[in-house]
Design an enzyme around this catalytic site. Structure first.
Site, PDB file in Angstrom:
ATOM      1  N   CYS A   1      -1.459   5.633  10.335  1.00 36.14           N
ATOM      2  CA  CYS A   1      -0.189   5.063  10.779  1.00 36.14           C
ATOM      3  C   CYS A   1      -0.408   3.753  11.529  1.00 36.14           C
ATOM      4  CB  CYS A   1       0.526   6.065  11.681  1.00 36.14           C
ATOM      5  SG  CYS A   1       2.134   5.511  12.248  1.00 36.14           S
TER       6      CYS A   1
ATOM      7  N   GLU B   1       0.815  -1.203   0.000  1.00 38.39           N
ATOM      8  CA  GLU B   1       0.000   0.000   0.000  1.00 38.39           C
ATOM      9  C   GLU B   1       0.855   1.262   0.000  1.00 38.39           C
ATOM     10  OE1 GLU B   1      -3.877  -1.796   2.379  1.00 38.39           O
ATOM     11  OE2 GLU B   1      -2.298  -0.805   3.522  1.00 38.39           O
TER      12      GLU B   1
END
EC number: 2.1.1.192
Length: 382
Positions: free
Chosen positions: A344, A91
């Site tokens: 994150c 990703e």
């Protein structure tokens, strides 16, 4: 064998062109077409000699991994999922802000670090990405966004190697990708605007300082070895003392006068006042008198089976105040893209072949036990 031209930095592309009987300036032209204009069809490269274009058609290609999916968050964050073969996917995430556009890039399929708070680490390690697979994330995103936003000028101003994987465990493939990002004939990014994030692979931090010193972020997450051993298993190999000394060595080469320490805020694990006070003492112990680091506090982004909880906003603010009151520059990261699992610690790649998770975990354990001498650290000479 057909070469993927995304695998080369400019020097590597020059060597490739020389093998075709071409001068170095042809490599510069070709590099600009690929990275500045986003071209992948050699017939579109109109200022290249027809003879060179014909050679390239039979000996080379410009091939990025296939796009599997795109998700757009309510806050404008975009997550792309790329197929890198073998059942693996990685990703990349674009984070738009008023004064910048930041792209978060992956360096490995999976990760061998096994950090408790990171979804990628729970997936296990599959393999290192090639240089072309790393730079292709920027190549695709930059030119997709230019077309989508109908802009001719650069959209992505900052790149952070904070996606899937530990970049410094893939050193040989990482450095040419960084050089392509920095090259004025490529993306022309400032060293201050390209950041490598590491869990603390100390020998490779020293290598990066000499070979390609960009901004450095260190995944700290704990103020003492006992807690960090649990949260970041690599700490059992390179202690906080070794890590902090390496950070000070890096500063002599760094484009910024500070190192960023990332600190994931975990409720009742590492977010107590005594933890903040320990951090202050830790930083002061390794300080030569000036401001040499900043802290970026990251609210934990939950994922299934983590067994961890995000610290409350009040506790994060109180933690930040202790650091700030001690004169340490401290920021709290704004969570972006969490509604599309792009925040994150949430990148897990949505690997297509879920049956191989056990195999990946076993490979992760083996990879973690390797001495540095066995890690792929030799920068490619093309």
């Amino acid at each position: 064998m057909t070469a993927n031209l995304l695998d080369f930095d400019l020097d590597g592309l020059a060597v490739f062109c020389e093998r075709l009987g071409e001068k170095r300036y042809r490599a510069v032209q070709l590099f600009r077409w690929i990275h500045q204009k986003g071209a992948s069809n050699f017939d579109d490269m109109s200022d290249l000699a027809k003879s060179l274009r014909e050679k390239l058609k039979v000996s080379a290609q410009v091939k990025a991994p296939d796009l599997i999916s795109q998700h757009i968050s309510s806050d404008g964050t975009i997550k792309w999922l790329f197929d890198v073969g073998g059942g693996d996917a990685v990703e990349a995430v674009f984070i738009p802000e008023e004064d910048r556009g930041t792209l978060c890039i992956s360096s490995q399929a999976g990760c061998a670090m096994g950090c408790r708070f990171c979804s990628t680490g729970h997936q296990g390690f599959s393999r290192n990405l090639k240089t072309g697979e790393i730079i292709a994330q920027l190549w695709f995103a930059e030119h997709f966004l230019r077309k989508h936003l109908q802009r001719d000028e650069r959209v992505i101003s900052n790149v952070v190697m904070m996606g899937m994987g530990e970049p410094l465990q893939n050193y040989a493939e990482l450095v040419p990708a960084l050089r392509a990002m920095l090259d004025d004939h490529g993306y022309g990014l400032s060293r201050r605007r390209v950041t490598v994030s590491t869990s603390g692979v100390v020998p490779m931090m020293d290598r990066l300082a000499r070979d390609c010193p960009v901004a450095l972020a260190v995944s700290l997450h704990a103020p003492n070895d006992l807690l960090r051993d649990d949260l970041v298993p690599l700490n059992k190999k390179y202690s906080l003392a070794e890590l902090l000394n390496a950070c000070n060595r890096y500063l002599a080469y760094a484009p910024r006068d500070f190192i960023t320490f990332e600190y994931c805020m975990l409720e009742d694990v590492n977010d107590q006042p005594e933890h903040a006070q320990q951090l202050v003492r830790l930083v002061q112990h390794y300080s030569s008198g000036g401001v040499w680091c900043k802290f970026n506090l990251i609210p934990f982004n939950p994922f299934p089976a983590s067994g961890l909880t995000r610290s409350t906003p009040e506790r994060i603010q109180a933690f930040a105040k202790i650091l700030s009151d001690a004169g340490i520059v401290t920021t709290i990261r704004k969570t972006r893209g969490d509604d599309i699992d792009a925040a994150c610690g949430q990148l897990a790649g949505e690997v297509k072949d879920r049956t191989r998770v056990g195999e990946r975990i076993a490979r992760q354990r083996t990879f973690m036990l390797k001495p540095v001498s066995e890690i792929n650290t030799q920068v490619k000479e093309n």
